[in-house]
Design an enzyme around this catalytic site. Structure first.
Site, mmCIF file in Angstrom:
data_model
loop_
_atom_site.group_PDB
_atom_site.id
_atom_site.type_symbol
_atom_site.label_atom_id
_atom_site.label_comp_id
_atom_site.label_asym_id
_atom_site.label_seq_id
_atom_site.Cartn_x
_atom_site.Cartn_y
_atom_site.Cartn_z
ATOM 1 N N GLY A 7 66.127 51.621 24.119
ATOM 2 C CA GLY A 7 64.921 51.223 24.823
ATOM 3 C C GLY A 7 63.792 52.154 24.431
ATOM 4 N N GLY A 9 60.577 51.788 25.191
ATOM 5 C CA GLY A 9 59.416 51.661 26.053
ATOM 6 C C GLY A 9 58.953 53.015 26.548
ATOM 7 N N GLY A 12 61.977 55.363 27.708
ATOM 8 C CA GLY A 12 62.820 55.749 26.581
ATOM 9 C C GLY A 12 62.108 56.653 25.592
ATOM 10 C CG ASP A 32 62.795 48.354 22.075
ATOM 11 O OD1 ASP A 32 62.689 49.007 23.132
ATOM 12 O OD2 ASP A 32 62.432 47.158 21.985
ATOM 13 N NE ARG A 88 64.047 52.807 41.937
ATOM 14 C CZ ARG A 88 63.364 53.384 42.913
ATOM 15 N NH1 ARG A 88 63.457 52.911 44.141
ATOM 16 N NH2 ARG A 88 62.583 54.423 42.670
ATOM 17 C CG ASN A 95 66.799 45.037 34.065
ATOM 18 O OD1 ASN A 95 66.216 44.352 33.239
ATOM 19 N ND2 ASN A 95 66.183 45.957 34.785
ATOM 20 C CB SER A 119 68.699 49.936 33.079
ATOM 21 O OG SER A 119 68.603 50.263 31.706
ATOM 22 C CG HIS A 175 67.416 55.329 41.978
ATOM 23 N ND1 HIS A 175 66.559 56.358 42.262
ATOM 24 C CD2 HIS A 175 66.843 54.632 40.957
ATOM 25 C CE1 HIS A 175 65.504 56.304 41.454
ATOM 26 N NE2 HIS A 175 65.654 55.249 40.656
#
Length: 309
Positions: A7, A9, A12, A32, A88, A95, A119, A175
């Site tokens: 990843g 982005g 990452g 990626d 989330r 995801n 993630s 989380h």
């Protein structure tokens, strides 16, 4: 030492940048699915090597997992980030498939790699990665607790006021905005309980602000945060590659610890070369145990969604 970040982005790339600057490995692979993104960011980072004085070799790859072969540690940041107003948990449908596929592709080429999951929803993605891969439980670690604890220290440092470097504070539990548990009772400022410097109402607000710390940034920025999550991932990589045996709150698989079974949640663990090595019992009081149990129920409900996908 070889590290892969999946990843490229904001999270990452920030994680990879921190890893390179700290010279945590000889070889760093940034991967990626978007054509050219990882290659471009890897090249951009390599062009800072002479400026920042690091020798890590950074390479980018568009979805070629062969280039990740032999990785010692892999950080998975893949998936869509949160937008304002999103939880989330709302990310799970998209995801889950991404994280499962990435995990299996990584392990095909690096079967002994320690995998760090960033993630979201992180606890459920950590559980999915472990269950779908069948690797030993110590190889899969979810990031949440170290990030949440860093935010807890920030809010405490603002309230006292004090340097966040002088504060010891831990967040456990799921989380999520309603599931994390800042352990205010155990937080200290240079060895002294923070309650000696701030009143109950102030500390209650600090805990509340910590729990929505990610959502606050998402509202302000317009997408998920990346500096602190990226730095948190790099810090976990450091603990692993340097075999630090450091106590870090992370999401790991519980088999009776903290009263929970068959679930991944944030608890204090020691981190070293083999991944997470030991769960530490903080001897929670009755109120904290009740909060942890409630948090576990919420995480378990989210895990059950996996059965519907």
């Amino acid at each position: 030492m070889k590290v892969t970040v999946v990843g490229a982005g904001s999270v990452g790339a920030t994680c990879a940048d921190n890893i390179a600057r700290a010279a945590l490995c000889e070889e760093l692979v940034l991967l990626d699915i978007k054509e050219g993104l990882a290659e471009g960011k890897a090249m951009d980072m390599m062009q800072t090597a002479a400026l920042l004085n690091f020798d890590t070799k950074i390479t980018g790859s568009t979805n070629d997992y062969v280039k990740t072969k032999g990785s010692d540690v892999v950080v998975i940041t893949s998936g869509i980030p949160r937008k304002p107003g999103m939880t989330r948990e709302e990310l799970i449908g998209i995801n889950a498939g991404i994280v499962k596929g990435v995990t299996n592709n990584i392990l095909q080429h690096s079967p002994n790699a320690v995998i760090i999951i960033i993630s979201n929803p992180m606890d459920t993605m950590t559980y999915l990665a472990l269950k779908s891969s069948g690797v030993p439980k110590n190889q899969i670690i979810g990031l949440g607790g170290i990030l949440d604890s860093s935010r807890f220290k920030y809010y405490l440092s603002q309230a006292l006021p004090a340097s966040p470097n002088d504060i010891q504070a831990v967040v456990i539990g799921g989380h999520g905005d309603t599931t994390m548990i800042p352990l205010t009772r155990l937080a200290t400022y240079q060895g002294t309980p923070v309650s000696a410097y701030a009143g109950p109402e102030t500390l209650k607000k600090v805990a509340a602000d910590t729990m929505v710390g990610g959502a606050t940034l998402t509202r302000l920025i317009g997408t998920s945060a990346w500096y602190a999550p990226g730095a948190s991932g790099a810090d976990m990589v450091r603990a692993i590659v340097r075999d630090e045996k450091r106590l870090i709150p992370c999401s790991v698989y519980l088999e009776g610890e903290y009263g929970q079974q068959d679930i991944c949640m944030g608890v204090p663990v020691t981190i070293g070369r083999n991944g997470w090595e030991k769960i530490i019992d903080f001897n929670l009081n009755d109120e904290e145990k009740a909060l942890f149990s409630k948090s576990a129920d919420a995480v378990r409900n989210m895990n059950n969604v996996l059965n519907t996908l």
